[in-house]
Design an enzyme around this catalytic site. Structure first.
Site, PDB file in Angstrom:
ATOM      1  N   ASP A 128       0.113  -7.578   1.172  1.00  0.00           N
ATOM      2  CA  ASP A 128       0.451  -6.271   1.285  1.00  0.00           C
ATOM      3  C   ASP A 128       2.007  -6.223   1.594  1.00  0.00           C
ATOM      4  O   ASP A 128       2.459  -5.567   2.431  1.00  0.00           O
ATOM      5  CB  ASP A 128      -0.114  -5.680   2.779  1.00  0.00           C
ATOM      6  CG  ASP A 128      -0.116  -3.944   2.560  1.00  0.00           C
ATOM      7  OD1 ASP A 128       0.148  -3.497   1.605  1.00  0.00           O
ATOM      8  OD2 ASP A 128      -0.302  -3.377   3.827  1.00  0.00           O
ATOM      9  N   HIS A 143       0.796  -1.217  -0.003  1.00  0.00           N
ATOM     10  CA  HIS A 143       0.111   0.137   0.055  1.00  0.00           C
ATOM     11  C   HIS A 143       0.881   1.228   0.031  1.00  0.00           C
ATOM     12  O   HIS A 143       0.534   2.317  -0.396  1.00  0.00           O
ATOM     13  CB  HIS A 143      -0.910  -0.101   1.230  1.00  0.00           C
ATOM     14  CG  HIS A 143      -0.202   0.319   2.552  1.00  0.00           C
ATOM     15  ND1 HIS A 143      -0.056  -0.679   3.400  1.00  0.00           N
ATOM     16  CD2 HIS A 143       0.032   1.594   3.091  1.00  0.00           C
ATOM     17  CE1 HIS A 143       0.521  -0.089   4.727  1.00  0.00           C
ATOM     18  NE2 HIS A 143       0.531   1.189   4.447  1.00  0.00           N
ATOM     19  N   SER A 170       4.667   2.832   7.953  1.00  0.00           N
ATOM     20  CA  SER A 170       4.237   1.466   7.053  1.00  0.00           C
ATOM     21  C   SER A 170       5.279   1.105   6.345  1.00  0.00           C
ATOM     22  O   SER A 170       6.064   1.858   5.721  1.00  0.00           O
ATOM     23  CB  SER A 170       3.116   1.672   6.096  1.00  0.00           C
ATOM     24  OG  SER A 170       2.020   2.155   7.114  1.00  0.00           O
TER      25      SER A 170
END
Length: 453
Positions: free
Chosen positions: A138, A108, A212
């Site tokens: 992911d 992402h 992230s």
């Protein structure tokens, strides 16, 4: 994705860490300050932090806006105006191979990006290229061409225990490299609706936007996970964060490098989590594991001798807590991998060796299923309520699918009163249907029907 979940990564618990004794298997180094010794993570971090990078991305994505009623019929786009809009984003990444310049991050973070820039701790910056990406788990693999890189060592994430200390390194809010700490709060977390395959490490460390793809390491400086998500109202931290286990990431990266894509292995069973109610009905002596409801004929599981009613308790010698955990672990292993399952059959413990076969394709261009669906891209997924269905990932402008009124994010849950949970089921039903076909669609919290002629 549920409204309380946002894709981000990890932060602070240092006061508790410094106040507690280190576990026997991972002692903290001590350094003198006069006559007083104080614990410090600094020596370990000096070796590890150069392996964690900042990632900045740029690109453009389609944005939709509702049109005034007077323009809707003229443009014929289901009452929407679609246009490309530029975007920029920040995230983190981890160097796992210094010689080849491989950098792991979240999918992402780099999704739809046409430009990816990797900045090292020493300030050097390089353009990166994508080697592979997997939206379902992911994980993405990038590569940069650079000298004198530092890589992080990988730990066996299956050996983690609840209560182990964790150190998170990333780029929260674009501030620059930040180090924070916490503990492992839980293992094998799934069923959250964040990703297609979930087997998260849960941590109580604070998680913030920009982390992230960053590193979650143990006290030895070994990578145990890739920080990816948070559970909290309005994207705020409440001490429940999630990381993708290093072993899961390692299996996916190996496939990216070899094939440029993920070639999932498949066990060939359907089932669910074992709970006290099912355990009582099956007269089982355990309340944890994966309960096999159906073995698909001709599948790898069928060939290995698995049977309906079996309870899977171990995978390659490691305890399994749920069917969700089994599904996630199997999905990250490649075709042809041999695994050993520990099972209970009528309360008798057994081991079974299974060679994984190729999984059915989970993504499809909808025109293959029906001409009127041309322009839509489909994949297996879930509704906002967590029910299985076929997700519409994208709808091309002025396509037959757009003319039907289908929208990105719609979930097909039925066809002419028949329940649909996968693209394979949708394909099978449509291949046998003729005349007018009614697609049952869930759009947000609403259910509607779209007719195909």
């Amino acid at each position: 994705m549920k409204s309380q979940l946002s894709l981000v990564s990890v932060s602070i618990f240092a006061a508790f860490l410094l106040a507690q004794p280190a576990p026997a298997h991972a002692k903290l180094p001590f350094f003198g300050a006069g006559d007083q010794e104080m614990p410090s993570l600094a020596p370990m971090l000096e070796n590890v932090t150069p392996a964690v990078v900042n990632i900045s991305v740029a690109g453009s994505r389609e944005v939709r806006q509702r049109l005034p009623g007077a323009l809707e019929q003229f443009l014929g786009r289901g009452g929407e105006l679609r246009q490309e809009q530029p975007f920029r984003g920040l995230g983190s990444g981890v160097i796992i191979d210094a010689k080849k310049g491989y950098v792991v991050t979240n999918h992402h973070v780099i999704n739809e990006a046409s430009e990816i820039q990797v900045t090292l701790k020493d300030g050097r910056s390089y353009k990166a290229k994508k080697i592979g990406e997997d939206p379902e788990s992911d994980i993405a693999l990038l590569q940069i061409e650079a000298e004198d890189l530092t890589q992080v060592a990988l730990a066996d994430s299956d050996a983690l225990r609840v209560g182990d200390f964790t150190i998170a390194i990333g780029n929260p809010f674009g501030l620059g490299q930040t180090v924070t700490s916490g503990i492992v709060s839980a293992l094998g977390r799934g069923g959250l609706g964040i990703e297609g395959y979930e087997d998260f490490i849960q941590t109580d460390a604070a998680i913030n936007s920009g982390n992230s793809g960053g590193a979650l390491v143990n006290l030895k400086g070994e990578l145990i996970g890739i920080n990816t998500a948070i559970l909290g109202p309005n994207g705020g931290n409440i001490g429940i964060g999630f990381a993708i286990p290093a072993n899961m990431m390692k299996n996916l990266v190996a496939q990216f490098i070899e094939y440029g894509e993920v070639r999932r292995g498949a066990l060939g069973v359907r089932g669910g989590d074992l709970n006290a109610e099912i355990a009582k009905a099956m007269k089982a002596k355990t309340n944890k594991g994966g309960w096999v409801q159906e073995v698909i004929p001709g599948s790898a599981a069928d060939k290995a001798g698995l049977k309906s009613g079996d309870i899977i308790t171990h995978l390659n010698g490691k305890k399994i807590g749920s069917f969700t955990e089994i599904r996630a672990k199997i999905a990250t292993l490649g075709v042809g991998k041999e695994i050993t399952l520990g099972i209970l059959r009528e309360d008798k413990a057994m081991t079974v060796k299974v060679t994984l076969e190729a999984a059915e394709a989970t993504t499809a261009e909808a025109k293959v299923l029906h001409p009127m669906l041309e322009g839509a891209s489909l994949s297996d997924g879930k509704t906002p309520d967590g029910e299985a269905g076929v997700v519409i990932n994208d709808v091309a402008g002025r396509s037959p699918a757009a003319a039907l009124g289908l929208e990105k994010g719609d979930v097909i849950v039925g066809v002419s009163r028949s329940r649909v949970t996968t693209t394979k089921e949708l394909r099978d039903i449509l291949s046998k249907s003729s005349g007018v076909i009614a697609l049952q669609i869930q759009r947000g919290e609403r259910i509607l029907y779209v007719l195909i002629r």
